[in-house]
Design a protein around this motif. Structure first.
Motif, PDB file in Angstrom:
ATOM      1  N   LEU A   1       0.858  -1.177   0.000  1.00 19.97           N
ATOM      2  CA  LEU A   1       0.000   0.000   0.000  1.00 19.97           C
ATOM      3  C   LEU A   1       0.894   1.226   0.000  1.00 19.97           C
ATOM      4  O   LEU A   1       1.882   1.282   0.741  1.00 19.97           O
ATOM      5  N   ASN A   2       0.537   2.211  -0.810  1.00 17.98           N
ATOM      6  CA  ASN A   2       1.384   3.371  -0.998  1.00 17.98           C
ATOM      7  C   ASN A   2       0.819   4.636  -0.363  1.00 17.98           C
ATOM      8  O   ASN A   2      -0.393   4.862  -0.350  1.00 17.98           O
ATOM      9  N   CYS A   3       1.713   5.441   0.134  1.00 14.78           N
ATOM     10  CA  CYS A   3       1.366   6.708   0.756  1.00 14.78           C
ATOM     11  C   CYS A   3       2.396   7.730   0.294  1.00 14.78           C
ATOM     12  O   CYS A   3       3.597   7.480   0.401  1.00 14.78           O
ATOM     13  N   SER A   4       1.938   8.860  -0.231  1.00 16.10           N
ATOM     14  CA  SER A   4       2.871   9.906  -0.649  1.00 16.10           C
ATOM     15  C   SER A   4       2.490  11.216   0.009  1.00 16.10           C
ATOM     16  O   SER A   4       1.314  11.465   0.303  1.00 16.10           O
ATOM     17  N   PHE A   5       3.482  12.060   0.243  1.00 14.76           N
ATOM     18  CA  PHE A   5       3.236  13.340   0.903  1.00 14.76           C
ATOM     19  C   PHE A   5       4.036  14.423   0.204  1.00 14.76           C
ATOM     20  O   PHE A   5       5.116  14.169  -0.351  1.00 14.76           O
ATOM     21  N   THR A   6       3.495  15.628   0.217  1.00 13.23           N
ATOM     22  CA  THR A   6       4.078  16.720  -0.568  1.00 13.23           C
ATOM     23  C   THR A   6       5.196  17.449   0.169  1.00 13.23           C
ATOM     24  O   THR A   6       6.103  17.976  -0.471  1.00 13.23           O
ATOM     25  N   ASP A   7       5.141  17.498   1.475  1.00 17.23           N
ATOM     26  CA  ASP A   7       6.153  18.196   2.268  1.00 17.23           C
ATOM     27  C   ASP A   7       7.078  17.168   2.905  1.00 17.23           C
ATOM     28  O   ASP A   7       6.672  16.415   3.776  1.00 17.23           O
ATOM     29  N   SER A   8       8.326  17.145   2.442  1.00 17.52           N
ATOM     30  CA  SER A   8       9.266  16.123   2.921  1.00 17.52           C
ATOM     31  C   SER A   8       9.790  16.406   4.324  1.00 17.52           C
ATOM     32  O   SER A   8      10.484  15.575   4.909  1.00 17.52           O
ATOM     33  N   ALA A   9       9.460  17.576   4.865  1.00 13.19           N
ATOM     34  CA  ALA A   9       9.902  17.907   6.229  1.00 13.19           C
ATOM     35  C   ALA A   9       8.989  17.224   7.236  1.00 13.19           C
ATOM     36  O   ALA A   9       8.439  17.859   8.143  1.00 13.19           O
ATOM     37  N   ILE A  10       8.871  15.931   7.074  1.00 12.03           N
ATOM     38  CA  ILE A  10       7.985  15.143   7.916  1.00 12.03           C
ATOM     39  C   ILE A  10       8.786  14.618   9.085  1.00 12.03           C
ATOM     40  O   ILE A  10       9.964  14.295   8.954  1.00 12.03           O
ATOM     41  N   TYR A  11       8.142  14.571  10.245  1.00 13.36           N
ATOM     42  CA  TYR A  11       8.855  14.099  11.420  1.00 13.36           C
ATOM     43  C   TYR A  11       8.623  12.610  11.632  1.00 13.36           C
ATOM     44  O   TYR A  11       9.540  11.816  11.696  1.00 13.36           O
ATOM     45  N   ASN A  12       7.349  12.255  11.765  1.00 14.34           N
ATOM     46  CA  ASN A  12       6.976  10.854  11.904  1.00 14.34           C
ATOM     47  C   ASN A  12       5.886  10.514  10.908  1.00 14.34           C
ATOM     48  O   ASN A  12       5.097  11.373  10.510  1.00 14.34           O
ATOM     49  N   LEU A  13       5.825   9.246  10.536  1.00 13.51           N
ATOM     50  CA  LEU A  13       4.779   8.760   9.651  1.00 13.51           C
ATOM     51  C   LEU A  13       4.110   7.593  10.376  1.00 13.51           C
ATOM     52  O   LEU A  13       4.788   6.692  10.875  1.00 13.51           O
ATOM     53  N   GLN A  14       2.788   7.657  10.438  1.00 11.15           N
ATOM     54  CA  GLN A  14       2.069   6.637  11.185  1.00 11.15           C
ATOM     55  C   GLN A  14       1.056   5.948  10.286  1.00 11.15           C
ATOM     56  O   GLN A  14       0.373   6.602   9.496  1.00 11.15           O
ATOM     57  N   TRP A  15       0.962   4.641  10.425  1.00 13.50           N
ATOM     58  CA  TRP A  15      -0.035   3.845   9.706  1.00 13.50           C
ATOM     59  C   TRP A  15      -1.098   3.351  10.694  1.00 13.50           C
ATOM     60  O   TRP A  15      -0.771   2.886  11.792  1.00 13.50           O
ATOM     61  N   PHE A  16      -2.358   3.471  10.240  1.00 16.72           N
ATOM     62  CA  PHE A  16      -3.502   3.040  11.045  1.00 16.72           C
ATOM     63  C   PHE A  16      -4.347   2.059  10.249  1.00 16.72           C
ATOM     64  O   PHE A  16      -4.331   2.045   9.013  1.00 16.72           O
ATOM     65  N   ARG A  17      -5.139   1.327  11.008  1.00 17.79           N
ATOM     66  CA  ARG A  17      -6.151   0.456  10.415  1.00 17.79           C
ATOM     67  C   ARG A  17      -7.505   0.882  10.971  1.00 17.79           C
ATOM     68  O   ARG A  17      -7.636   1.195  12.158  1.00 17.79           O
ATOM     69  N   GLN A  18      -8.519   0.917  10.087  1.00 16.92           N
ATOM     70  CA  GLN A  18      -9.865   1.232  10.522  1.00 16.92           C
ATOM     71  C   GLN A  18     -10.830   0.185   9.997  1.00 16.92           C
ATOM     72  O   GLN A  18     -10.984   0.032   8.784  1.00 16.92           O
ATOM     73  N   ASP A  19     -11.470  -0.517  10.922  1.00 18.22           N
ATOM     74  CA  ASP A  19     -12.516  -1.461  10.537  1.00 18.22           C
ATOM     75  C   ASP A  19     -13.819  -0.693  10.355  1.00 18.22           C
ATOM     76  O   ASP A  19     -14.019   0.362  10.965  1.00 18.22           O
ATOM     77  N   PRO A  20     -14.738  -1.182   9.542  1.00 14.12           N
ATOM     78  CA  PRO A  20     -15.979  -0.449   9.242  1.00 14.12           C
ATOM     79  C   PRO A  20     -16.718  -0.021  10.500  1.00 14.12           C
ATOM     80  O   PRO A  20     -17.003  -0.835  11.380  1.00 14.12           O
ATOM     81  N   GLY A  21     -17.029   1.253  10.585  1.00 12.17           N
ATOM     82  CA  GLY A  21     -17.791   1.776  11.713  1.00 12.17           C
ATOM     83  C   GLY A  21     -17.039   1.835  13.023  1.00 12.17           C
ATOM     84  O   GLY A  21     -17.652   2.042  14.077  1.00 12.17           O
ATOM     85  N   LYS A  22     -15.729   1.672  12.959  1.00 14.69           N
ATOM     86  CA  LYS A  22     -14.932   1.633  14.192  1.00 14.69           C
ATOM     87  C   LYS A  22     -13.913   2.765  14.207  1.00 14.69           C
ATOM     88  O   LYS A  22     -13.699   3.473  13.226  1.00 14.69           O
ATOM     89  N   GLY A  23     -13.255   2.899  15.356  1.00 16.28           N
ATOM     90  CA  GLY A  23     -12.173   3.868  15.455  1.00 16.28           C
ATOM     91  C   GLY A  23     -10.915   3.352  14.786  1.00 16.28           C
ATOM     92  O   GLY A  23     -10.911   2.302  14.151  1.00 16.28           O
ATOM     93  N   LEU A  24      -9.834   4.099  14.932  1.00 19.02           N
ATOM     94  CA  LEU A  24      -8.564   3.759  14.298  1.00 19.02           C
ATOM     95  C   LEU A  24      -7.663   3.005  15.269  1.00 19.02           C
ATOM     96  O   LEU A  24      -7.618   3.325  16.459  1.00 19.02           O
ATOM     97  N   THR A  25      -6.946   2.049  14.732  1.00 18.07           N
ATOM     98  CA  THR A  25      -5.952   1.309  15.507  1.00 18.07           C
ATOM     99  C   THR A  25      -4.580   1.600  14.927  1.00 18.07           C
ATOM    100  O   THR A  25      -4.366   1.425  13.725  1.00 18.07           O
ATOM    101  N   SER A  26      -3.675   2.053  15.778  1.00 18.16           N
ATOM    102  CA  SER A  26      -2.321   2.339  15.299  1.00 18.16           C
ATOM    103  C   SER A  26      -1.604   1.037  14.984  1.00 18.16           C
ATOM    104  O   SER A  26      -1.616   0.089  15.772  1.00 18.16           O
TER     105      SER A  26
END
Lengths: 109, 112
Positions: free
Chosen positions: A21-46
């Protein structure tokens, strides 16, 4: 202003496939990058947090990489399972979370 | 790790009615707290964040307000709901910026 894009928007694969799965960002001055999972109708899990000093993080069948110079992060899922079906979101976690629009993954038996 | 509690899970409200959604945090002190909205088919939008009691920053102009009366309590309110306020509201908490943020289970709001 940071913009985060995720491709593809949706993905349907048979069980057992290895996925990227791909993720791109326009500003390279990024500090941290976080991936989450979201099940339907639920909150996010880191899932994984990659700090700026790191290039990748691994947790079980998941591996996330971060290439700040190219403005890209990838989430690799090995040997996908139906239980992996969910929406996957990446976010720039530099100051406040700036999210991509997500990749909706369906893994069928 | 932190646990974020939100209630109610689902809410159906008429247009023009008031709103109060509550979020509480367990397992940490002095967290940074966030309210997000996720509209159908769209990404997560940051609405408010708070770095301490009584300190609220608004990210987007809107019909909503937020308050933080206690260290681990974050409230999202509206005096008069609009149809466009419908969505999935998520509360999140974390330590310093750049640390992992933890999300609550969300409140699905439907304004009719």
């Amino acid at each position: 202003k940071q913009e985060v894009t995720q491709i593809p928007a949706a993905l349907s694969v048979p069980e057992g496939e290895n996925l990227v799965l791909n993720c791109s960002f326009t500003d390279s001055a990024i500090y941290n990058l976080q991936w989450f999972r979201q099940d339907p109708g639920k909150g996010l899990t880191s899932l994984l947090l990659i700090q700026s000093s790191q290039r990748e993080q691994t947790s079980g069948r998941l591996n996330a990489s971060l290439d700040k110079s190219s403005g890209r992060s990838t989430l690799y899922i090995a040997a996908s399972q139906p239980g992996d079906s969910a929406t996957y979101l990446c976010a720039d976690n530099t100051d406040k979370l700036i999210f991509g629009t997500g990749t909706r993954l369906q893994v069928f038996p | 790790s932190q646990t974020i509690h939100q209630w109610p899970a689902t809410l159906v409200q008429p247009v023009g009615s008031p709103l109060s959604l509550e979020c509480t945090v367990e397992g940490t002190s002095n967290p940074n707290l966030y309210w997000y909205r996720q509209a159908a088919g769209r990404g997560l939008q940051l609405l408010f964040y708070s770095v301490g009691i009584g300190q609220i920053s608004s990210e987007v102009p809107q019909n909503l307000s937020a308050s933080r009366p206690q260290d681990r309590q974050f409230i999202l309110s509206s005096k008069k709901l609009l149809l466009s306020d419908s969505g999935f509201y998520l509360c999140a908490g974390g330590g310093e910026p750049q640390e992992t943020q933890y999300f609550g289970p969300g409140t699905r709001l439907l304004v009719l």
